[in-house]
Design an enzyme around this catalytic site. Structure first.
Site, PDB file in Angstrom:
ATOM      1  N   GLU A  16      82.954-107.344  82.861  1.00 14.12           N
ATOM      2  CA  GLU A  16      81.947-107.611  81.835  1.00 14.12           C
ATOM      3  C   GLU A  16      81.489-109.072  81.865  1.00 14.12           C
ATOM      4  O   GLU A  16      80.319-109.367  81.689  1.00 14.12           O
ATOM      5  CB  GLU A  16      82.487-107.261  80.435  1.00 14.12           C
ATOM      6  CG  GLU A  16      82.494-105.772  80.159  1.00 14.12           C
ATOM      7  CD  GLU A  16      81.102-105.143  80.280  1.00 14.12           C
ATOM      8  OE1 GLU A  16      80.103-105.804  79.958  1.00 14.12           O
ATOM      9  OE2 GLU A  16      81.020-103.991  80.725  1.00 14.12           O
ATOM     10  N   TYR A  69      78.637-109.406  72.233  1.00 21.54           N
ATOM     11  CA  TYR A  69      78.273-108.423  73.261  1.00 21.54           C
ATOM     12  C   TYR A  69      79.494-108.003  74.094  1.00 21.54           C
ATOM     13  O   TYR A  69      79.792-106.816  74.247  1.00 21.54           O
ATOM     14  CB  TYR A  69      77.155-108.965  74.180  1.00 21.54           C
ATOM     15  CG  TYR A  69      76.977-108.061  75.372  1.00 21.54           C
ATOM     16  CD1 TYR A  69      76.232-106.897  75.259  1.00 21.54           C
ATOM     17  CD2 TYR A  69      77.642-108.320  76.575  1.00 21.54           C
ATOM     18  CE1 TYR A  69      76.122-106.019  76.320  1.00 21.54           C
ATOM     19  CE2 TYR A  69      77.544-107.447  77.643  1.00 21.54           C
ATOM     20  CZ  TYR A  69      76.781-106.298  77.510  1.00 21.54           C
ATOM     21  OH  TYR A  69      76.702-105.425  78.556  1.00 21.54           O
ATOM     22  N   ASP A  86      72.073-104.924  75.372  1.00 24.60           N
ATOM     23  CA  ASP A  86      71.666-105.929  76.362  1.00 24.60           C
ATOM     24  C   ASP A  86      70.196-105.662  76.708  1.00 24.60           C
ATOM     25  O   ASP A  86      69.547-104.841  76.052  1.00 24.60           O
ATOM     26  CB  ASP A  86      72.578-105.879  77.605  1.00 24.60           C
ATOM     27  CG  ASP A  86      72.364-104.613  78.425  1.00 24.60           C
ATOM     28  OD1 ASP A  86      71.644-103.705  77.959  1.00 24.60           O
ATOM     29  OD2 ASP A  86      72.894-104.538  79.547  1.00 24.60           O
TER      30      ASP A  86
END
Ligand code: SF4
Length: 364
Positions: free
Chosen positions: A35, A118, A136
């Site tokens: 990520e 996020y 996103d």
């Protein structure tokens, strides 16, 4: 909002998803690494970095115990280097404070360096099956089209609206796959130009498709023009053919990486004068500036540069790290051990076609 959105999307995802290395694991550490690497970076760029990084640091403890230079060397070329530095610091914290286990709740995981809302949502949903929806650029494109939102996607209002929609639509039984599925749809089907609506699993309720407005949604206002700087750097060679490199402080952009010393051109000076002034300020030496070795362009996220690299020789003074953490004289055969930012790396790739003797002879 269609109650079938999640169901249709997940069904499509299970048959169409790309086989990506981080989709073959449920190890929170590996998902975390992926990520962080995937932020602002294309999947195909990330894959080899992901493999090399995990080969070097298979566990949080391995990463925590690594040297920062080793971490940055493996990050070299991936960009946004604060991600690598933060990941290293974060691994130390996770090893010490959480016994090597990434926390599975929002408050603790967002206390880990480099994990913002996020990344927290992505890791918590994918690794721990928690109900957090990610938003996103891909998700914004899919959901503004799906719901027919025509306002500027740079506005906070639209981002908040998209987050609400994503929270609403999220599969509460399979949030990790849902998040990956909606990002996958944006990456492979709902592309910025000419989306493949004919194969899209949610097209029957998609406003932009139904109203033939996929070319105007999402709307993004024009970006401000980014500044363009002229940078002059010195390739300082000593009598035995070594080059001088400097280590950037940790708390600045590209911190912890090595570079050829130099800096920004001021209006009133020539680029050769820039090199000479910068080397005096940064190293406390007077130099003679010779021919230009190379000129190249590079774009960062918020500005662009044209880098002018000049051969130099010190005429007066002993170099000192006045604005860097450390300086070093290195031979060409040693230089590849050190992590450099992209533009410097391009210079080095050219220099490596020379040999140590070429450098030694250069200023004779
Ligand atoms: Fe995107 Fe087309 Fe699917 Fe709508 S139907 S979400 S525009 S790919």
């Amino acid at each position: 909002m269609s109650e079938f959105f999640a169901e249709d999307l997940l069904q499509w995802y299970h048959s169409e998803k790309r086989d990506l290395p981080w989709r073959r694991t449920d190890d929170p550490y590996k998902i975390w690494i992926s990520e962080i690497m995937l932020q602002q970076t294309q999947v195909n760029t990330v894959i080899p970095y992901y493999h090399r990084f995990l080969e070097a640091f298979p566990t949080v403890h391995d990463l925590a115990e690594a040297d920062q230079q080793q971490v940055l060397k493996l990050w070299e070329g991936l960009g946004y280097y604060s991600r690598g530095r933060n990941l290293h610091q974060a691994a130390k914290m996770v090893a010490e404070k959480f016994d090597g286990h990434l926390p599975d709740n929002y408050d603790e995981i967002t206390s880990v360096k480099g994990i913002g809302p996020y990344s927290a949502a992505a890791i918590l949903s994918i690794a721990f099956n928690k109900n957090y929806a990610v938003v996103d650029g891909n998700v914004i494109r899919v959901l503004t089209r799906y719901s027919g939102i025509k306002d500027d996607i740079r506005s906070a209002k639209v981002k908040n609206r998209v987050q609400e929609l994503a929270d609403d639509l999220l599969s509460k039984t399979d949030p990790g796959n849902f998040n990956q599925a909606i990002m996958e749809l944006g990456a492979t089907v709902c592309s910025p130009k000419n989306p493949s609506c004919d194969v899209c699993p949610v097209s029957s309720n998609c406003v932009a498709f139904q109203t033939a407005e996929t070319d105007v949604i999402p709307y993004k206002s024009k970006a401000k023009k980014v500044p363009h700087h002229q940078i002059g750097v010195g390739l300082i060679v000593n009598d035995i053919g070594e080059l001088l490199i400097a280590l950037r402080p940790n708390d600045v952009m590209l911190g912890g990486l090595w570079e050829f010393p130099g800096g920004k051109k001021e209006k009133s000076e020539s680029i050769k004068q820039t090199v000479s002034r910068e080397l005096k300020e940064e190293l406390g030496v007077q130099v003679e500036v010779f021919d230009r070795y190379q000129k190249l362009k590079h774009a960062y996220s918020h500005f662009k540069i044209t880098l002018h690299a000049y051969w130099c020789k010190i005429t007066t003074g002993e170099p000192k790290p006045k604005s860097s953490m450390e300086i070093k004289w290195v031979s060409l055969s040693e230089i590849e051990q050190y992590p450099f930012p992209k533009a410097n790396k391009t210079l080095i790739d050219g220099l490596l076609k020379l040999d140590d003797q070429d450098l030694k002879n250069f200023l004779d």
